[in-house]
Design a protein around this motif. Structure first.
Motif, PDB file in Angstrom:
ATOM      1  N   GLU A  17       0.816  -1.216   0.000  1.00 45.97           N
ATOM      2  CA  GLU A  17       0.000   0.000   0.000  1.00 45.97           C
ATOM      3  C   GLU A  17       0.849   1.264   0.000  1.00 45.97           C
ATOM      4  OE1 GLU A  17      -2.486  -0.594   3.390  1.00 45.97           O
ATOM      5  OE2 GLU A  17      -3.454  -2.363   2.489  1.00 45.97           O
ATOM      6  N   ASN A  18       2.101   1.135   0.467  1.00 50.30           N
ATOM      7  CA  ASN A  18       2.984   2.297   0.533  1.00 50.30           C
ATOM      8  C   ASN A  18       4.103   2.235  -0.499  1.00 50.30           C
ATOM      9  OD1 ASN A  18       2.208   3.994   3.117  1.00 50.30           O
ATOM     10  ND2 ASN A  18       1.978   1.831   3.670  1.00 50.30           N
ATOM     11  N   ASP A  19       3.905   1.379  -1.528  1.00 49.72           N
ATOM     12  CA  ASP A  19       4.870   1.268  -2.624  1.00 49.72           C
ATOM     13  C   ASP A  19       6.290   1.011  -2.124  1.00 49.72           C
ATOM     14  OD1 ASP A  19       2.915   1.744  -4.609  1.00 49.72           O
ATOM     15  OD2 ASP A  19       3.055   3.900  -4.234  1.00 49.72           O
ATOM     16  N   CYS A  20       6.396   0.163  -1.140  1.00 49.09           N
ATOM     17  CA  CYS A  20       7.699  -0.177  -0.574  1.00 49.09           C
ATOM     18  C   CYS A  20       8.495  -1.005  -1.582  1.00 49.09           C
ATOM     19  CB  CYS A  20       7.513  -0.959   0.719  1.00 49.09           C
ATOM     20  SG  CYS A  20       9.025  -1.614   1.429  1.00 49.09           S
ATOM     21  N   SER A  21       9.728  -0.609  -1.828  1.00 50.34           N
ATOM     22  CA  SER A  21      10.579  -1.320  -2.790  1.00 50.34           C
ATOM     23  C   SER A  21      11.676  -2.131  -2.121  1.00 50.34           C
ATOM     24  CB  SER A  21      11.215  -0.316  -3.757  1.00 50.34           C
ATOM     25  OG  SER A  21      12.019   0.615  -3.036  1.00 50.34           O
ATOM     26  N   HIS A  22      11.746  -2.109  -0.785  1.00 51.84           N
ATOM     27  CA  HIS A  22      12.848  -2.755  -0.073  1.00 51.84           C
ATOM     28  C   HIS A  22      12.394  -3.139   1.332  1.00 51.84           C
ATOM     29  CE1 HIS A  22      17.372  -2.436   1.295  1.00 51.84           C
ATOM     30  NE2 HIS A  22      16.922  -3.669   1.301  1.00 51.84           N
ATOM     31  N   ILE A  23      12.664  -4.377   1.731  1.00 51.69           N
ATOM     32  CA  ILE A  23      12.377  -4.852   3.083  1.00 51.69           C
ATOM     33  C   ILE A  23      13.655  -5.408   3.690  1.00 51.69           C
ATOM     34  CG2 ILE A  23      11.197  -6.657   4.417  1.00 51.69           C
ATOM     35  CD1 ILE A  23       8.757  -6.271   2.640  1.00 51.69           C
ATOM     36  N   VAL A  24      13.871  -5.114   4.977  1.00 54.51           N
ATOM     37  CA  VAL A  24      15.024  -5.604   5.731  1.00 54.51           C
ATOM     38  C   VAL A  24      14.510  -6.368   6.936  1.00 54.51           C
ATOM     39  CG1 VAL A  24      17.088  -4.942   7.045  1.00 54.51           C
ATOM     40  CG2 VAL A  24      16.408  -3.615   5.022  1.00 54.51           C
ATOM     41  N   SER A  25      15.128  -7.519   7.234  1.00 58.87           N
ATOM     42  CA  SER A  25      14.743  -8.246   8.441  1.00 58.87           C
ATOM     43  C   SER A  25      15.919  -9.082   8.958  1.00 58.87           C
ATOM     44  CB  SER A  25      13.515  -9.129   8.197  1.00 58.87           C
ATOM     45  OG  SER A  25      12.945  -9.531   9.432  1.00 58.87           O
ATOM     46  N   PHE A  26      15.682  -9.794  10.050  1.00 60.07           N
ATOM     47  CA  PHE A  26      16.741 -10.443  10.816  1.00 60.07           C
ATOM     48  C   PHE A  26      16.429 -11.919  11.054  1.00 60.07           C
ATOM     49  CE2 PHE A  26      15.841  -6.130  12.081  1.00 60.07           C
ATOM     50  CZ  PHE A  26      17.069  -5.485  12.098  1.00 60.07           C
ATOM     51  N   GLY A  27      17.493 -12.726  11.216  1.00 57.82           N
ATOM     52  CA  GLY A  27      17.291 -14.125  11.572  1.00 57.82           C
ATOM     53  C   GLY A  27      18.598 -14.904  11.582  1.00 57.82           C
ATOM     54  N   GLY A  28      18.511 -16.145  12.025  1.00 59.47           N
ATOM     55  CA  GLY A  28      19.665 -17.031  12.037  1.00 59.47           C
ATOM     56  C   GLY A  28      19.834 -17.745  10.709  1.00 59.47           C
ATOM     57  N   GLY A  29      20.817 -18.625  10.664  1.00 58.40           N
ATOM     58  CA  GLY A  29      21.165 -19.299   9.424  1.00 58.40           C
ATOM     59  C   GLY A  29      20.170 -20.326   8.940  1.00 58.40           C
ATOM     60  N   PHE A  30      19.185 -20.668   9.771  1.00 55.37           N
ATOM     61  CA  PHE A  30      18.166 -21.649   9.390  1.00 55.37           C
ATOM     62  C   PHE A  30      16.757 -21.067   9.534  1.00 55.37           C
ATOM     63  CE2 PHE A  30      21.952 -23.917  10.552  1.00 55.37           C
ATOM     64  CZ  PHE A  30      22.024 -24.951   9.640  1.00 55.37           C
ATOM     65  N   SER A  31      16.667 -19.748   9.597  1.00 56.24           N
ATOM     66  CA  SER A  31      15.435 -19.042   9.954  1.00 56.24           C
ATOM     67  C   SER A  31      14.270 -19.321   9.008  1.00 56.24           C
ATOM     68  CB  SER A  31      15.715 -17.537   9.982  1.00 56.24           C
ATOM     69  OG  SER A  31      14.521 -16.793  10.046  1.00 56.24           O
ATOM     70  N   LEU A  60      -6.885 -27.647  20.968  1.00 54.63           N
ATOM     71  CA  LEU A  60      -6.446 -27.407  19.600  1.00 54.63           C
ATOM     72  C   LEU A  60      -4.941 -27.175  19.609  1.00 54.63           C
ATOM     73  CD1 LEU A  60      -7.334 -26.885  16.582  1.00 54.63           C
ATOM     74  CD2 LEU A  60      -7.079 -24.457  17.160  1.00 54.63           C
ATOM     75  N   ALA A  61      -4.219 -27.981  18.839  1.00 55.69           N
ATOM     76  CA  ALA A  61      -2.780 -27.789  18.658  1.00 55.69           C
ATOM     77  C   ALA A  61      -2.553 -27.053  17.347  1.00 55.69           C
ATOM     78  CB  ALA A  61      -2.071 -29.142  18.646  1.00 55.69           C
ATOM     79  N   LEU A  62      -1.799 -25.968  17.401  1.00 61.40           N
ATOM     80  CA  LEU A  62      -1.524 -25.177  16.205  1.00 61.40           C
ATOM     81  C   LEU A  62      -0.212 -25.636  15.580  1.00 61.40           C
ATOM     82  CD1 LEU A  62      -2.141 -22.806  14.308  1.00 61.40           C
ATOM     83  CD2 LEU A  62      -0.912 -21.310  15.922  1.00 61.40           C
ATOM     84  N   HIS A  63      -0.311 -26.216  14.383  1.00 60.47           N
ATOM     85  CA  HIS A  63       0.894 -26.598  13.636  1.00 60.47           C
ATOM     86  C   HIS A  63       1.393 -25.358  12.910  1.00 60.47           C
ATOM     87  CE1 HIS A  63       3.810 -28.541  11.195  1.00 60.47           C
ATOM     88  NE2 HIS A  63       3.316 -29.752  11.257  1.00 60.47           N
ATOM     89  N   THR A  64       2.525 -24.828  13.372  1.00 62.98           N
ATOM     90  CA  THR A  64       3.008 -23.555  12.854  1.00 62.98           C
ATOM     91  C   THR A  64       3.953 -23.696  11.674  1.00 62.98           C
ATOM     92  OG1 THR A  64       4.734 -23.609  14.557  1.00 62.98           O
ATOM     93  CG2 THR A  64       2.736 -22.346  15.053  1.00 62.98           C
ATOM     94  N   GLY A  65       4.008 -24.879  11.070  1.00 65.61           N
ATOM     95  CA  GLY A  65       4.806 -25.060   9.861  1.00 65.61           C
ATOM     96  C   GLY A  65       6.287 -25.110  10.167  1.00 65.61           C
ATOM     97  N   GLY A  66       7.087 -24.459   9.308  1.00 64.89           N
ATOM     98  CA  GLY A  66       8.527 -24.398   9.537  1.00 64.89           C
ATOM     99  C   GLY A  66       9.280 -25.672   9.235  1.00 64.89           C
ATOM    100  N   LEU A  67       8.721 -26.522   8.389  1.00 70.77           N
ATOM    101  CA  LEU A  67       9.341 -27.812   8.124  1.00 70.77           C
ATOM    102  C   LEU A  67      10.677 -27.662   7.379  1.00 70.77           C
ATOM    103  CD1 LEU A  67       6.136 -29.783   7.119  1.00 70.77           C
ATOM    104  CD2 LEU A  67       7.414 -29.997   9.256  1.00 70.77           C
ATOM    105  N   GLN A  68      10.881 -26.556   6.662  1.00 71.06           N
ATOM    106  CA  GLN A  68      12.141 -26.384   5.936  1.00 71.06           C
ATOM    107  C   GLN A  68      13.324 -26.346   6.891  1.00 71.06           C
ATOM    108  OE1 GLN A  68      14.589 -23.763   5.346  1.00 71.06           O
ATOM    109  NE2 GLN A  68      13.858 -22.607   7.123  1.00 71.06           N
ATOM    110  N   GLY A  69      13.089 -25.891   8.129  1.00 72.04           N
ATOM    111  CA  GLY A  69      14.167 -25.803   9.096  1.00 72.04           C
ATOM    112  C   GLY A  69      14.795 -27.141   9.444  1.00 72.04           C
ATOM    113  N   ALA A  70      14.052 -28.221   9.220  1.00 71.73           N
ATOM    114  CA  ALA A  70      14.573 -29.561   9.530  1.00 71.73           C
ATOM    115  C   ALA A  70      15.694 -29.970   8.579  1.00 71.73           C
ATOM    116  CB  ALA A  70      13.441 -30.583   9.462  1.00 71.73           C
ATOM    117  N   ARG A  71      15.874 -29.209   7.502  1.00 69.59           N
ATOM    118  CA  ARG A  71      16.935 -29.539   6.555  1.00 69.59           C
ATOM    119  C   ARG A  71      18.312 -29.356   7.164  1.00 69.59           C
ATOM    120  NH1 ARG A  71      15.681 -26.015   1.374  1.00 69.59           N
ATOM    121  NH2 ARG A  71      15.560 -24.401   2.964  1.00 69.59           N
TER     122      ARG A  71
END
Length: 313
Positions: free
Chosen positions: A76-90, A302-313
């Motif tokens: 909505e604000n015509d953003c052309s760039h996003i920055v964020s943080f995380g670890g090597g398996f984020s 109710l158990a919430l499965h939050t995904g993130g299966l790629q991290g198991a790699r």
């Protein structure tokens, strides 16, 4: 336009939201199904699972929930760039980098540690998606929430929207809260893994006027710290939630043979994929708690499965 680190609650424009759903091929609402396990269940609890892992093969689970309205805000604000943080398996960086690729937004990942000699599968994906990866040392990474460091980043990237680690801002609460609106009926407990706190905070905020209790399963060593993360995201204090810290198995991304065997057995019994970082610890904890009669008789859980299966790699 300048973007701030935290954003205030805002209603997404329907046009930008529909564009986002179409471009990213999101599947919602996610499935909700009963889990019939062979676990001892002295209090005859009913256990259901919310399959947020099936929302998207890459933008999986709570990552979509937490990023949805931040991405709408960017569009909505015509953003052309996003920055964020995380670890090597984020999982967060992985999902956000893919979203930016699909939306034609430049993405800069600030990564804890130097993986240049041996990039993880997640970082290899980011490279393929043309992300800009900046490796920083532990001391620099620890400043990721400090106003003076964020001001320096904003000066370096004046047109960028800076999204916190894990996508944990007030907009994330809006996305997570929509889980509750999708549910087919009432639950006595909603249980979810906890790391950055935004998913639990969203569930707490969405259910504070109901009798439903929210239980978090800490996936890292963080008693007190995790509670503080959650409380900082909430608009006020609520009393219907807690975090159990007994099932982190030694810390974040730590596991043991019992947990890994459990993940394998769980899949064989249910055909639901889980991994030992988040969802594995969630269901491992639930098995023990149900067996120990932690929940009252006939509780609906109710158990919430939050995904993130790629991290198991």
């Amino acid at each position: 336009m300048r973007f701030s680190y935290t954003t205030t609650e805002a209603k997404a424009d329907e046009k930008s939201l529909n564009f986002l759903l179409e471009q990213l091929a999101i599947t919602q609402p996610s499935a909700e199904q009963e889990l019939k396990m062979d676990w001892p269940n002295p209090h005859h609890c009913l256990l259901n699972i919310k399959r947020d892992d099936l929302i998207h093969p890459i933008i999986s689970g709570n990552k979509w929930r937490k990023l949805k309205y931040s991405l709408c805000h960017a569009l909505e604000n015509d953003c052309s760039h996003i920055v964020s943080f995380g670890g090597g398996f984020s999982n967060h960086l992985h999902a956000l980098a893919y979203c930016c690729k699909q939306l034609n937004i430049k993405f800069t990942a600030i990564v804890r540690g130097d993986y240049r000699a041996n990039p993880s599968p997640m970082l290899q994906d980011l490279s393929q998606w043309q992300s800009d990866i900046h490796y920083v040392d532990k001391l620099t990474y620890q400043r990721r929430e400090k106003p003076e460091y964020l001001a320096l980043l904003q000066k370096e990237y004046p047109d960028a929207m800076i999204i916190p680690e894990g996508g944990s801002n007030t907009l994330a609460l809006q996305g997570v809260a929509e889980i509750v609106n999708e549910l087919s009926g009432h639950y006595d407990y909603i249980v979810a893994p906890v790391a950055s706190g935004a998913t639990l905070a969203g569930l707490i905020h969405a259910t504070h006027q109901t009798s439903c209790k929210i239980l978090g399963i800490g996936v890292l060593k963080g008693e007190g710290y995790l509670e503080e993360l959650v409380q900082q995201l909430l608009p006020q204090s609520y009393g219907h939630w807690s975090i159990n810290h007994e099932y982190h198995c030694g810390g974040y991304a730590k596991s043991n043979i019992e947990l890994r065997d459990f993940c394998r057995d769980f899949y064989q019994q249910t055909q639901v994929d889980i991994e030992p970082v988040y969802s594995g610890k969630l269901f491992f904890a639930l098995r023990h708690l149900i067996q120990q009669a932690y929940f009252p008789v006939n509780s609906r859980i109710l158990a919430l499965h939050t995904g993130g299966l790629q991290g198991a790699r």
